[in-house]
Enzyme design. Structure first.
Site, PDB file in Angstrom:
ATOM      1  CG  PHE B 121      -2.356  -0.001   0.936  1.00  0.00           C
ATOM      2  CD1 PHE B 121      -2.912  -0.972   0.124  1.00  0.00           C
ATOM      3  CD2 PHE B 121      -3.195   0.973   1.471  1.00  0.00           C
ATOM      4  CE1 PHE B 121      -4.276  -0.975  -0.139  1.00  0.00           C
ATOM      5  CE2 PHE B 121      -4.557   0.970   1.213  1.00  0.00           C
ATOM      6  CZ  PHE B 121      -5.100   0.002   0.410  1.00  0.00           C
ATOM      7  CD  GLN B 234      -5.958  10.025   3.419  1.00  0.00           C
ATOM      8  OE1 GLN B 234      -6.664   9.077   3.746  1.00  0.00           O
ATOM      9  NE2 GLN B 234      -4.651  10.002   3.545  1.00  0.00           N
ATOM     10  CG  HIS B 236      -8.929   7.520  -1.271  1.00  0.00           C
ATOM     11  ND1 HIS B 236      -8.726   7.070  -2.552  1.00  0.00           N
ATOM     12  CD2 HIS B 236      -8.532   6.515  -0.458  1.00  0.00           C
ATOM     13  CE1 HIS B 236      -8.238   5.833  -2.493  1.00  0.00           C
ATOM     14  NE2 HIS B 236      -8.108   5.482  -1.240  1.00  0.00           N
ATOM     15  CG  LEU B 250     -12.435   4.265  -1.212  1.00  0.00           C
ATOM     16  CD1 LEU B 250     -11.755   5.615  -1.276  1.00  0.00           C
ATOM     17  CD2 LEU B 250     -12.199   3.631   0.145  1.00  0.00           C
ATOM     18  CD  GLU B 253      -3.221   3.658  -1.030  1.00  0.00           C
ATOM     19  OE1 GLU B 253      -3.990   4.427  -0.424  1.00  0.00           O
ATOM     20  OE2 GLU B 253      -2.036   3.508  -0.729  1.00  0.00           O
ATOM     21  NE  ARG B 309      -5.139   6.188   1.048  1.00  0.00           N
ATOM     22  CZ  ARG B 309      -5.946   5.523   1.856  1.00  0.00           C
ATOM     23  NH1 ARG B 309      -6.551   6.160   2.847  1.00  0.00           N
ATOM     24  NH2 ARG B 309      -6.166   4.241   1.689  1.00  0.00           N
ATOM     25  CG  HIS B 380     -10.893   8.278   2.342  1.00  0.00           C
ATOM     26  ND1 HIS B 380     -11.944   7.416   2.153  1.00  0.00           N
ATOM     27  CD2 HIS B 380      -9.863   7.509   2.789  1.00  0.00           C
ATOM     28  CE1 HIS B 380     -11.569   6.186   2.478  1.00  0.00           C
ATOM     29  NE2 HIS B 380     -10.311   6.216   2.882  1.00  0.00           N
ATOM     30  NE  ARG B 415      -6.769   7.097   7.337  1.00  0.00           N
ATOM     31  CZ  ARG B 415      -7.060   6.117   6.470  1.00  0.00           C
ATOM     32  NH1 ARG B 415      -6.337   5.018   6.433  1.00  0.00           N
ATOM     33  NH2 ARG B 415      -8.073   6.243   5.631  1.00  0.00           N
TER      34      ARG B 415
END
Lengths: 250, 604
Positions: B121, B234, B236, B250, B253, B309, B380, B415
């Site tokens: 990730f 954040q 995304h 969403l 990722e 991100r 997000h 994050r």
């Protein structure tokens, strides 16, 4: 694509309900839940609807759209005939709270009485287990369940015969199946499945499988194998004898 | 009115996502009489939406991984504004929390030798995310839920909390209403854990569900708790952009982790254009190497699509603004291209990303094994939230704790994907532990009946008013303004405008009337959520205005660089004596030497 469509929605509480027509403008890609929200914002602010994620992942917005049990958030208007009024009604198997919202608390009570996970001793010192991908895949299918309760809603044992007190319903057979097939679980739920959970009432008409938005093969992969295990344990005379002798030996 | 039911507990947990469930389990195991109060039905909270996985340095896929590397990755991702004590707890304890889930029934995907599988990730040096396909959040919430129902926890479903009650300085309870009939409840408690999640519903394009209206942040603020890092929201990089009604949903990722690449309308892999210096040494400089990384080659460096991100989201915005967008205003995310390069082809994609395949097929009529998806940034996650002590999760209000997204600290300015699910487990448990200890050491506080009556009178006021304003419309206006004026790219004048608009909308909210009665009335619920949305929106705008630099998720068009002068403080928001919002800056606490060394070592 933009047109005015009539939605015929259940309004009311308890036994006192009626279908009320609302008109709203629909656009490309909209789902039924979008239309309901638009109607709320435009003309029926106190219309009760239960929803959370709007992405087919939480299982909150179950309803009957033109008589078909569906998640409203995953039902595209494009797949419905919009020249006729679109009927949206609450799930029929559960008591109505208001409009499209039903009291599904019975499901939570049933789940509590199913024996919980009881893992065997860990394989490794750090408290972890070794399991093959192949062995976890079977229960993983059942763990896709989003608890929308559409399977419970269409099951005739509950819907027509109202055997809520004697029958746990497809959702909970799927739940029991994933526990029974968990490679590290050691609890035995077969006696309960045969007794208080009433798996024998299921006559495998597969209505539950047909409506599952997660496409879980509820009947074939969960209920039938559980029924077979119950039969093996309680009705197979040779197996019974075998168990009697093998338990004497040990 | 005048009527309510009263309940008495040791520990009250508000919110039943991952953090709330884990906190309640911990509190109950420690013998406390515990309540779990949740806005929705049990098992429906936003945790259910998490897709990619849960980060924990178990080292099953790459044995080089350890807590030190996870700690350093988390701090780097957060641009060193993180509460380092939390980052340390998190990195050290996440492996145990993940293993514990297996004993409660979770079934993660496996490695060939039968251990928990881990995937790559963004921002994580090694494959670290324990996962179940792309529905890890569902696995986690269901596991916790199914474990919790066998504990002695009293669950109050579809009950929304309105206001915290205090006895002097300490918290002593909370007032709430149940949705079904609109009846009021008063929960008295020795300790309260907020686990209410974030506030994505303050923005128009969001991956968040309706519940995410900042209730916890707002209740804490009005009770005198400090909010921290609210400027860091954040976005995304990959949400759906088409059709309009699903905009914002969403796209995990995990798609990029499995080899998915981003291209603009010219077919170009634009992510190779601009790789930040902090990450240059660990990012691939050619497509081939990037692909090998996603397929498990330990010698290869990660593709630039797996940068943090904040960076990926801004790069996508840049392509869109400069006219290289996909037809519906996003960019292309292509996973179909790996078909010819992996065994199993289309089946492999479906197996790795079943929920994505399903989601695009059902909602956009797109088969992701055949054609690229169109994606764009979506609101997000809130890195900021209620300020807590790094070791106990207690706020500055005695007896009031916070865990999960509602709390600030672990993630700093940005994050990393996968650190949220582990956050819920680690800090849910920690908050439960310390709330239980606090409850064990104190007696019940008292609740003031006048306070309670006032809270209920306020809640019922919309029924008394003529419907001059519509709650849904005000919410929509706020979301639009926040998206446009305090969104991914921020400017001073726009944020000042936002603060003025919020002030105006606050005035209008006071005129909202609702129709019908108190039975499951969504219009009324929406009206009651407005106060919370306004409070958090104002806190975000004020904090963002004050940080005159670009760092992590906070990007200023008028200050596009990181500034040394801004690097050493966190932003705090507090309710002033006259009810005004007060902002202050506080110096970061210096890192312990040992941790400083770990970071220096990992940067080599």
């Amino acid at each position: 694509m933009s047109k005015t469509v009539t939605f015929r929605i259940t309004r009311g509480t308890g036994e006192k309900t009626e279908l009320v027509d609302y008109q709203t403008e629909v656009g490309e890609g909209m789902v039924v839940l979008d239309a309901v929200h638009q109607i709320q914002a435009e003309s029926a602010p106190d219309l009760a609807v239960r929803w959370n994620c709007k992405a087919g992942k939480c299982g909150s917005c179950s309803a009957e759209v033109n008589g078909m049990p569906r998640l409203m958030c995953m039902t595209r208007l494009g797949e419905i005939n919009l020249d006729e009024p679109v009927t949206i009604e609450p799930m029929r198997t559960f008591p109505l709270i208001k409009d499209l919202v039903t009291d599904v608390s019975w499901n939570y009570e049933v789940k509590k009485r199913i024996k919980k996970m009881k893992p065997r001793k860990p394989d490794n010192e750090d408290g972890s287990w070794l399991m093959d991908q192949e062995d976890v895949e079977r229960p993983q299918e059942f763990r896709k369940c989003i608890e929308c309760f559409l399977c419970q809603n269409v099951c005739h044992v509950l819907r027509d015969h109202k055997l809520h007190a004697e029958f746990a319903g497809p959702r909970h057979f799927v739940y029991a199946a994933q526990l029974e097939m968990n490679p590290i679980d050691t609890a035995d739920r077969l006696e309960d499945l045969k007794g208080p959970d009433g798996i024998g009432y299921c006559n495998i008409t597969k209505c539950c499988t047909k409506v599952c938005p997660e496409h879980i093969t509820i009947t074939d992969n969960a209920i039938i194998p559980l029924k077979e295990r119950v039969v093996d344990k309680f009705y197979d005379p040779i197996g019974k004898l075998f168990r009697v002798f093998s338990s004497r030996d040990s | 009115m005048g009527d309510w039911d009263t309940f008495d507990y040791d520990v009250i947990v508000i919110g039943a996502g991952g953090a709330g469930l884990r906190a309640a389990i911990e509190s109950a195991e420690r013998g406390c009489k515990t309540a779990l109060v949740c806005k929705s039905l049990l098992g429906k909270a936003h945790t259910v939406m998490a897709e990619g996985g849960c980060a924990a340095a178990i080292g099953n896929v790459d044995e080089r991984d350890n807590w030190q590397t996870h700690f350093a990755d988390t701090m780097r991702g957060g641009q060193y504004l993180n509460n380092w004590r939390m980052a340390e707890h998190h990195a050290k304890e996440a492996p145990d929390r993940v293993r514990e889930l297996e004993s409660w029934g979770a079934l993660f995907d496996r490695t060939k030798d039968g251990r928990i599988m881990q995937r790559n990730f963004g921002g994580h040096k090694y494959p670290r995310l324990a996962h179940v396909g792309d529905r890890t959040g569902l696995e986690m919430i269901r596991t916790l839920q199914d474990h919790a129902i066998h504990q002695t926890i009293e669950v109050h479903m579809e009950v929304t909390c309105l206001k915290l009650l205090k006895d002097g300085e300490r918290v002593s309870g909370v007032v709430a209403y149940e949705r079904e009939r609109g009846r009021f409840r008063v929960f008295k408690g020795k300790a309260i854990v907020l686990a209410t999640g974030g506030f994505g519903r303050a923005f128009r394009i969001t991956s968040n569900s309706w519940e995410y209206t900042g209730d916890g942040q707002s209740m804490a603020y009005h009770a005198g708790a400090e909010l921290k890092d609210m400027e860091f929201v954040q976005f995304h990089p990959t949400g759906m952009v088409w059709p309009p009604s699903v905009r914002g949903i969403l796209v995990t990722e995990g798609v990029r982790g499995e080899g998915g690449v981003l291209r603009n309308s010219e077919g170009k892999r634009f992510m190779f254009d601009d790789i930040p210096p902090l990450y240059k040494h660990q990012t691939a400089d050619n497509e081939e190497e990037g692909f090998r990384y996603t397929q498990g080659d330990k010698e290869a460096r990660r593709p630039p699509e797996l940068l943090t991100r904040d960076h990926v989201a801004r790069k996508i915005m840049k392509e869109v603004r400069e006219g290289r967008a996909s037809p519906h205003g996003g960019v292309f995310l292509d996973i179909a291209w790996i078909k010819d390069r992996v065994p199993g082809g289309a089946e492999h994609i479906k197996k790795k990303l079943p929920a994505m395949h399903h989601q695009f097929k059902e909602l956009a009529e797109v088969d992701i094994t055949e054609v690229p998806m169109e994606v764009g940034p979506t609101t997000h996650y809130a890195m900021g939230g209620v300020s807590v002590d790094g070791d106990t999760q207690m706020t500055n209000v005695p007896g009031l704790f916070a865990a999960g997204e509602v709390a600030a600290g672990l993630h700093g300015a940005n994050r990393l994907g996968g650190n949220s699910l582990s956050d819920l487990l680690v800090f849910g448990r920690l908050a439960g532990e310390h709330a239980a200890k606090f409850a064990g050491e104190t007696s019940s506080g008292s609740v003031d009946e006048a306070d309670i009556k006032q809270a209920f009178a306020d809640a019922l006021a919309p029924f008394e008013r003529e419907s001059e304003e519509n709650a849904y419309m005000i919410q929509k206006e706020l979301q639009g303004k926040m998206q446009d004026l305090v969104g991914i790219v921020r400017k001073e004048d726009e944020m000042k405008e936002a603060i003025a608009v919020i002030d105006q909308l606050q005035g209008r909210s006071a005129k909202v009337g609702v129709d019908g009665n108190r039975d499951y009335n969504n219009g009324w619920h929406t009206a009651l959520d407005l106060l919370n949305l306004m409070t958090v929106s104002e806190a975000v705008a004020r904090s963002a205005l004050d940080r005159k630099e670009s760092r992590g998720a906070h990007f200023r068009d008028d200050f596009p660089q990181k500034e040394e002068a801004e690097a050493n403080h966190n932003t705090y928001i507090k309710k002033g004596p006259d009810g005004e919002m007060q902002l202050s800056r506080k110096e970061k606490e210096p890192l312990r030497d040992e941790l400083e060394k770990i970071i220096a070592e990992e940067q080599k």
